[in-house]
Write an enzyme that holds these catalytic residues in place. Structure first.
Site, PDB file in Angstrom:
ATOM      1  N   ILE A 176       0.751  -1.288  -0.121  1.00 29.42           N
ATOM      2  CA  ILE A 176       0.094   0.083   0.023  1.00 29.42           C
ATOM      3  C   ILE A 176       0.946   1.132  -0.134  1.00 29.42           C
ATOM      4  CG2 ILE A 176      -1.916   1.169   1.109  1.00 29.42           C
ATOM      5  CD1 ILE A 176      -2.432  -1.781  -0.048  1.00 29.42           C
ATOM      6  N   LEU A 351      24.904   1.999 -23.579  1.00 30.62           N
ATOM      7  CA  LEU A 351      25.565   2.614 -22.632  1.00 30.62           C
ATOM      8  C   LEU A 351      26.769   1.659 -22.180  1.00 30.62           C
ATOM      9  CD1 LEU A 351      22.815   4.225 -20.326  1.00 30.62           C
ATOM     10  CD2 LEU A 351      24.041   5.253 -21.994  1.00 30.62           C
ATOM     11  N   GLY A 352      26.690   0.421 -22.572  1.00 34.90           N
ATOM     12  CA  GLY A 352      27.787  -0.569 -22.350  1.00 34.90           C
ATOM     13  C   GLY A 352      27.750  -0.810 -20.586  1.00 34.90           C
ATOM     14  N   GLU A 376      -1.234  -2.418 -10.284  1.00 33.86           N
ATOM     15  CA  GLU A 376      -2.294  -1.888 -11.071  1.00 33.86           C
ATOM     16  C   GLU A 376      -2.679  -2.947 -12.185  1.00 33.86           C
ATOM     17  OE1 GLU A 376      -3.480   0.423  -9.443  1.00 33.86           O
ATOM     18  OE2 GLU A 376      -2.237   1.875  -8.912  1.00 33.86           O
TER      19      GLU A 376
END
Length: 397
Positions: A176, A351-352, A376
């Site tokens: 929650i 990005l390696g 959800e």
């Protein structure tokens, strides 16, 4: 430019310029998007990597979000902004471009807790709580999911029993959002007449909320276990118009709508990092962006981002027209979360090794998106909703 420069979210980006999404928006929608982008860039981005590492939720941002009009912004009563569905979606996109945890906060406060009161509350309940929630003075949480599973709320074990002018609530909820900092909880419980909703002040005797530790996603936000040990709530705090599961489900659809937009913000952030790095990272005597495989990855990422935003915009226009169906929301949630995760993965590859560090936002977004994938409505549940719409056959049981 530094190799690790964060994308400038305050300017229009080449990713959005390529198909000129802004031309599909109204002036008001563009203004809301710009305001949300500025807040995300100026307030959230500077500290979000440290906050994620430190498991720190910056509650001081809550009144700022309220003052900017973002809390319950899609509602149009009792101090809320009355913005359109597309404006709300664009705000979700920009906040999630900074971090999923902050879009989640706006979603729990506005789409879940405030929507429940706005849709199902009495006039007294609306006038007492909604202005204070819109300003951020009072935080609300939405207590539906239980420890034994969130996908089947009809089997919830939390019970509310009538006792004179009061109700006595006993049970437990899990995952929650915001519960440990909330002033009120919207609690869904079984009664002898079916599921009903209650506004439960969190300082009530027998109410306890414990933040869940050990999370490797959503670390800059709060999710809790709640226990109700004979919590006594007056009949005046029952939501009078919430009858059965239609109540919580209609609120969940508000939140799912925001997710359709929000995850495209995380996707854009990853795509921008990959585009920038493809220019600045030099290998074999030049930028990696000159290689065909890199350009193919960028093209694939861009296509799925663009399609996801167009799908979000379509759902937003249908929502504004009052014609958006739950099945269409499932299509958007299933597709956009799945594609955002795929975009994050491709960005990481460009990005390696540095892509797994906090010099870039990509691994943080990827981890957060795995949590968004589950809450959800899981991928599996949304796939079955779409399958039911296509075949007319219910496959949940």
């Amino acid at each position: 430019m530094s190799h690790h420069a964060a994308p400038d979210l305050t300017s229009s980006t080449s990713v959005d310029d390529l198909l000129d999404l802004g031309s599909l928006l109204t002036d008001d929608e563009r203004a809301w998007q710009a305001k949300a982008r500025a807040f995300a860039q100026d307030r959230i981005v500077p500290t979000i990597e440290a906050d994620f590492e430190d498991k720190h939720f910056r509650s001081e941002f809550i009144p700022e979000l309220g003052a900017a009009g973002f809390l319950g912004m899609h509602l149009s009563c009792y101090g809320t902004a009355g913005a359109g569905a597309v404006s709300y979606g664009l705000a979700c996109l920009e906040l999630e471009a900074a971090d999923s945890g902050w879009r989640t906060f706006v979603s729990v406060q506005g789409s879940l807790a405030m929507s429940a009161i706005a849709k199902f509350g009495s006039e007294e309940q609306k006038s007492e709580w909604l202005p204070r929630m819109a300003s951020g003075e009072v935080v609300g949480c939405f207590a539906l999911t239980e420890p034994d599973g969130g996908s089947d709320p009809a089997s919830m074990g939390t019970r509310a029993v009538r006792d004179g002018d009061d109700w006595v609530i006993t049970g437990a909820k899990r995952w929650i959002g915001l519960a440990s900092i909330a002033g009120i909880a919207i609690v869904w419980a079984q009664t002898e007449d079916g599921v009903r909703g209650f506004i439960v002040p969190t300082d009530s005797a027998g109410f306890s909320a414990t933040p869940i530790d050990g999370k490797l996603a959503m670390r800059a936000s709060i999710q809790c276990d709640i226990v109700f040990d004979g919590v006594r709530v007056p009949e005046s705090l029952r939501l009078p118009d919430a009858i059965g599961l239609r109540g919580p489900f209609s609120c969940l659809n508000e939140a799912r709508y925001g997710i359709i937009w929000g995850v495209m913000g995380a996707a854009r952030s990853c795509l921008e990092a990959a585009v920038e790095r493809s220019s600045s990272r030099q290998v074999f005597g030049g930028p990696i962006g000159r290689f065909q495989l890199t350009q193919a990855k960028l093209a694939d990422m861009f296509l799925e981002y663009e399609k996801g935003v167009l799908l979000a915009l379509h759902t937003g226009r249908r929502k504004e027209a009052g014609t958006l169906t739950p099945e269409q929301i499932s299509v958007g949630k299933l597709n956009n979360v799945r594609e955002a995760i795929a975009i994050a993965g491709l960005a990481r590859s460009i990005l390696g090794g540095d892509g797994v560090t906090d010099a870039f936002p990509v691994m943080r977004h990827m981890a957060n998106l795995e949590a968004v994938r589950t809450y959800e409505g899981t991928d599996e549940i949304h796939a079955l909703v779409v399958g039911r719409a296509l075949t007319g056959v219910q496959a949940f049981r």
